[in-house]
Design a protein around this motif. Structure first.
Motif, PDB file in Angstrom:
ATOM      1  N   GLY A   1      37.511  28.870  53.598  1.00  0.00           N
ATOM      2  CA  GLY A   1      37.309  28.679  52.167  1.00  0.00           C
ATOM      3  C   GLY A   1      36.967  29.942  51.405  1.00  0.00           C
ATOM      4  O   GLY A   1      36.747  29.893  50.203  1.00  0.00           O
ATOM      5  N   ASP A   2      36.922  31.104  52.086  1.00  0.00           N
ATOM      6  CA  ASP A   2      36.719  32.370  51.367  1.00  0.00           C
ATOM      7  C   ASP A   2      37.925  32.611  50.471  1.00  0.00           C
ATOM      8  O   ASP A   2      39.069  32.356  50.872  1.00  0.00           O
ATOM      9  CB  ASP A   2      36.595  33.555  52.333  1.00  0.00           C
ATOM     10  N   ARG A   3      37.655  33.109  49.254  1.00  0.00           N
ATOM     11  CA  ARG A   3      38.740  33.390  48.314  1.00  0.00           C
ATOM     12  C   ARG A   3      38.654  34.836  47.837  1.00  0.00           C
ATOM     13  O   ARG A   3      37.569  35.349  47.592  1.00  0.00           O
ATOM     14  CB  ARG A   3      38.646  32.455  47.113  1.00  0.00           C
ATOM     15  N   LEU A   4      39.785  35.479  47.713  1.00  0.00           N
ATOM     16  CA  LEU A   4      39.901  36.849  47.228  1.00  0.00           C
ATOM     17  C   LEU A   4      40.786  36.837  46.002  1.00  0.00           C
ATOM     18  O   LEU A   4      41.859  36.238  46.013  1.00  0.00           O
ATOM     19  CB  LEU A   4      40.522  37.730  48.323  1.00  0.00           C
ATOM     20  N   ASP A   5      40.326  37.491  44.914  1.00  0.00           N
ATOM     21  CA  ASP A   5      41.084  37.555  43.671  1.00  0.00           C
ATOM     22  C   ASP A   5      41.410  38.997  43.331  1.00  0.00           C
ATOM     23  O   ASP A   5      40.559  39.881  43.470  1.00  0.00           O
ATOM     24  CB  ASP A   5      40.283  36.970  42.502  1.00  0.00           C
ATOM     25  N   LEU A   6      42.627  39.241  42.862  1.00  0.00           N
ATOM     26  CA  LEU A   6      43.073  40.545  42.374  1.00  0.00           C
ATOM     27  C   LEU A   6      43.682  40.351  40.999  1.00  0.00           C
ATOM     28  O   LEU A   6      44.507  39.452  40.810  1.00  0.00           O
ATOM     29  CB  LEU A   6      44.143  41.138  43.308  1.00  0.00           C
ATOM     30  N   VAL A   7      43.259  41.191  40.035  1.00  0.00           N
ATOM     31  CA  VAL A   7      43.856  41.187  38.702  1.00  0.00           C
ATOM     32  C   VAL A   7      44.217  42.622  38.361  1.00  0.00           C
ATOM     33  O   VAL A   7      43.381  43.526  38.464  1.00  0.00           O
ATOM     34  CB  VAL A   7      42.890  40.613  37.639  1.00  0.00           C
ATOM     35  N   VAL A   8      45.477  42.833  37.978  1.00  0.00           N
ATOM     36  CA  VAL A   8      45.953  44.152  37.568  1.00  0.00           C
ATOM     37  C   VAL A   8      46.315  44.061  36.093  1.00  0.00           C
ATOM     38  O   VAL A   8      47.186  43.282  35.709  1.00  0.00           O
ATOM     39  CB  VAL A   8      47.182  44.592  38.395  1.00  0.00           C
TER      40      VAL A   8
ATOM     41  N   HIS B   1      55.006  49.119  40.417  1.00  0.00           N
ATOM     42  CA  HIS B   1      53.739  49.636  40.929  1.00  0.00           C
ATOM     43  C   HIS B   1      52.680  48.524  41.011  1.00  0.00           C
ATOM     44  O   HIS B   1      51.872  48.506  41.930  1.00  0.00           O
ATOM     45  CB  HIS B   1      53.223  50.786  40.057  1.00  0.00           C
ATOM     46  N   THR B   2      52.718  47.606  40.062  1.00  0.00           N
ATOM     47  CA  THR B   2      51.811  46.456  40.105  1.00  0.00           C
ATOM     48  C   THR B   2      52.125  45.618  41.336  1.00  0.00           C
ATOM     49  O   THR B   2      51.224  45.192  42.050  1.00  0.00           O
ATOM     50  CB  THR B   2      51.941  45.615  38.822  1.00  0.00           C
ATOM     51  N   GLU B   3      53.397  45.393  41.595  1.00  0.00           N
ATOM     52  CA  GLU B   3      53.796  44.619  42.777  1.00  0.00           C
ATOM     53  C   GLU B   3      53.367  45.334  44.055  1.00  0.00           C
ATOM     54  O   GLU B   3      52.963  44.677  45.024  1.00  0.00           O
ATOM     55  CB  GLU B   3      55.306  44.369  42.773  1.00  0.00           C
ATOM     56  N   ASP B   4      53.406  46.662  44.058  1.00  0.00           N
ATOM     57  CA  ASP B   4      52.932  47.427  45.222  1.00  0.00           C
ATOM     58  C   ASP B   4      51.456  47.130  45.485  1.00  0.00           C
ATOM     59  O   ASP B   4      51.046  46.954  46.639  1.00  0.00           O
ATOM     60  CB  ASP B   4      53.107  48.930  45.008  1.00  0.00           C
ATOM     61  N   LEU B   5      50.645  47.063  44.429  1.00  0.00           N
ATOM     62  CA  LEU B   5      49.212  46.768  44.595  1.00  0.00           C
ATOM     63  C   LEU B   5      49.004  45.357  45.136  1.00  0.00           C
ATOM     64  O   LEU B   5      48.185  45.142  46.027  1.00  0.00           O
ATOM     65  CB  LEU B   5      48.468  46.948  43.266  1.00  0.00           C
ATOM     66  N   VAL B   6      49.759  44.410  44.612  1.00  0.00           N
ATOM     67  CA  VAL B   6      49.658  43.024  45.100  1.00  0.00           C
ATOM     68  C   VAL B   6      50.045  42.969  46.575  1.00  0.00           C
ATOM     69  O   VAL B   6      49.362  42.317  47.387  1.00  0.00           O
ATOM     70  CB  VAL B   6      50.523  42.068  44.250  1.00  0.00           C
ATOM     71  N   GLU B   7      51.085  43.679  46.959  1.00  0.00           N
ATOM     72  CA  GLU B   7      51.532  43.673  48.355  1.00  0.00           C
ATOM     73  C   GLU B   7      50.521  44.349  49.282  1.00  0.00           C
ATOM     74  O   GLU B   7      50.334  43.905  50.415  1.00  0.00           O
ATOM     75  CB  GLU B   7      52.912  44.322  48.490  1.00  0.00           C
ATOM     76  N   VAL B   8      49.876  45.408  48.810  1.00  0.00           N
ATOM     77  CA  VAL B   8      48.847  46.082  49.620  1.00  0.00           C
ATOM     78  C   VAL B   8      47.696  45.119  49.893  1.00  0.00           C
ATOM     79  O   VAL B   8      47.215  44.998  51.024  1.00  0.00           O
ATOM     80  CB  VAL B   8      48.350  47.365  48.910  1.00  0.00           C
ATOM     81  N   VAL B   9      47.251  44.423  48.853  1.00  0.00           N
ATOM     82  CA  VAL B   9      46.163  43.456  49.037  1.00  0.00           C
ATOM     83  C   VAL B   9      46.629  42.309  49.917  1.00  0.00           C
ATOM     84  O   VAL B   9      45.882  41.829  50.772  1.00  0.00           O
ATOM     85  CB  VAL B   9      45.623  42.962  47.678  1.00  0.00           C
ATOM     86  N   HIS B  10      47.868  41.880  49.743  1.00  0.00           N
ATOM     87  CA  HIS B  10      48.403  40.813  50.582  1.00  0.00           C
ATOM     88  C   HIS B  10      48.364  41.212  52.063  1.00  0.00           C
ATOM     89  O   HIS B  10      48.010  40.400  52.921  1.00  0.00           O
ATOM     90  CB  HIS B  10      49.830  40.457  50.162  1.00  0.00           C
ATOM     91  N   SER B  11      48.699  42.455  52.349  1.00  0.00           N
ATOM     92  CA  SER B  11      48.673  42.935  53.743  1.00  0.00           C
ATOM     93  C   SER B  11      47.265  42.867  54.318  1.00  0.00           C
ATOM     94  O   SER B  11      47.069  42.392  55.444  1.00  0.00           O
ATOM     95  CB  SER B  11      49.186  44.370  53.822  1.00  0.00           C
ATOM     96  N   VAL B  12      46.289  43.334  53.550  1.00  0.00           N
ATOM     97  CA  VAL B  12      44.892  43.306  54.021  1.00  0.00           C
ATOM     98  C   VAL B  12      44.430  41.862  54.194  1.00  0.00           C
ATOM     99  O   VAL B  12      43.832  41.501  55.214  1.00  0.00           O
ATOM    100  CB  VAL B  12      43.961  44.067  53.041  1.00  0.00           C
ATOM    101  N   ALA B  13      44.721  41.017  53.208  1.00  0.00           N
ATOM    102  CA  ALA B  13      44.302  39.615  53.270  1.00  0.00           C
ATOM    103  C   ALA B  13      44.949  38.901  54.459  1.00  0.00           C
ATOM    104  O   ALA B  13      44.284  38.142  55.174  1.00  0.00           O
ATOM    105  CB  ALA B  13      44.652  38.920  51.964  1.00  0.00           C
ATOM    106  N   SER B  14      46.229  39.151  54.695  1.00  0.00           N
ATOM    107  CA  SER B  14      46.937  38.505  55.814  1.00  0.00           C
ATOM    108  C   SER B  14      46.330  38.893  57.160  1.00  0.00           C
ATOM    109  O   SER B  14      46.179  38.047  58.047  1.00  0.00           O
ATOM    110  CB  SER B  14      48.413  38.885  55.799  1.00  0.00           C
ATOM    111  N   LEU B  15      45.970  40.173  57.297  1.00  0.00           N
ATOM    112  CA  LEU B  15      45.337  40.618  58.540  1.00  0.00           C
ATOM    113  C   LEU B  15      43.999  39.921  58.786  1.00  0.00           C
ATOM    114  O   LEU B  15      43.550  39.829  59.917  1.00  0.00           O
ATOM    115  CB  LEU B  15      45.123  42.135  58.524  1.00  0.00           C
ATOM    116  N   ARG B  16      43.381  39.431  57.729  1.00  0.00           N
ATOM    117  CA  ARG B  16      42.096  38.738  57.828  1.00  0.00           C
ATOM    118  C   ARG B  16      42.262  37.216  57.808  1.00  0.00           C
ATOM    119  O   ARG B  16      41.295  36.488  57.576  1.00  0.00           O
ATOM    120  CB  ARG B  16      41.169  39.213  56.727  1.00  0.00           C
TER     121      ARG B  16
END
Length: 168
Positions: free
Chosen positions: A121-128, A83-98
């Motif tokens: 140089g914009d950075r996005l961080d996710l911590v689960v 489930h943690t990997e699912d969250l990382v992948e969801v954010v990865h999808s959004v980040a990749s589209l941007r």
């Protein structure tokens, strides 16, 4: 090495453009996370946003970086690693589209996450961990705004004006 865009040194984003871009990014990420795991309930500011020096300058004018609020979920994430990997992948999808690419992975004893970065140089961080937290740090931008960001109302502990005094 400059953090400013190498391809176009003639323009640097404004404060308003930068704040809007970061708000849009965080809105898309938190929406996607809540769709993936509704039990996260909502995200709230845990640390305030701020603009700080980027350490760079553009044509002699010091630039700033916007550090978004740290947004943390009200609810806990699902406990399994999958489930943690699912969250990382969801954010990865959004980040990749941007236009962002995976920059770094975080694998700690009690938390897991990742960072993404784009060409500007914009950075996005996710911590689960016990909760899910996201934040973004912008690329450098020029200071000054036509529509400044408003802050929350003054705290009752420190009002802007002294309280009225009783007449004697």
């Amino acid at each position: 090495m400059s953090a400013l865009r190498a391809a176009s040194q003639d323009t640097v984003p404004t404060q308003d453009e930068t704040h809007e871009r970061i708000r849009d990014l965080l809105g898309a990420v938190t929406t996607a996370l809540l769709e993936e795991q509704p039990e996260l309930i909502a995200f709230e500011d845990r640390r305030p946003q701020r603009d700080r020096s980027s350490g760079e300058s553009w044509h002699g004018v010091g630039t700033l970086c916007h550090v978004s609020p740290l947004l943390a979920s009200h609810g806990a994430p699902r406990p399994a690693d999958s489930h943690t990997e699912d969250l990382v992948e969801v954010v990865h999808s959004v980040a990749s589209l941007r236009g962002m690419r995976r920059h770094r992975d975080l694998d700690g004893a009690a938390s897991r996450g990742a960072s993404w970065i784009d060409e500007a140089g914009d950075r996005l961080d996710l911590v689960v961990g016990v909760r899910v937290a996201v934040r973004a740090i912008s690329a450098p931008f020029l200071p000054g705004s036509l529509s400044p960001v408003t802050t929350s109302p003054p705290s009752p502990i420190s009002p802007l004006t002294p309280p009225p005094r009783p007449l004697r």
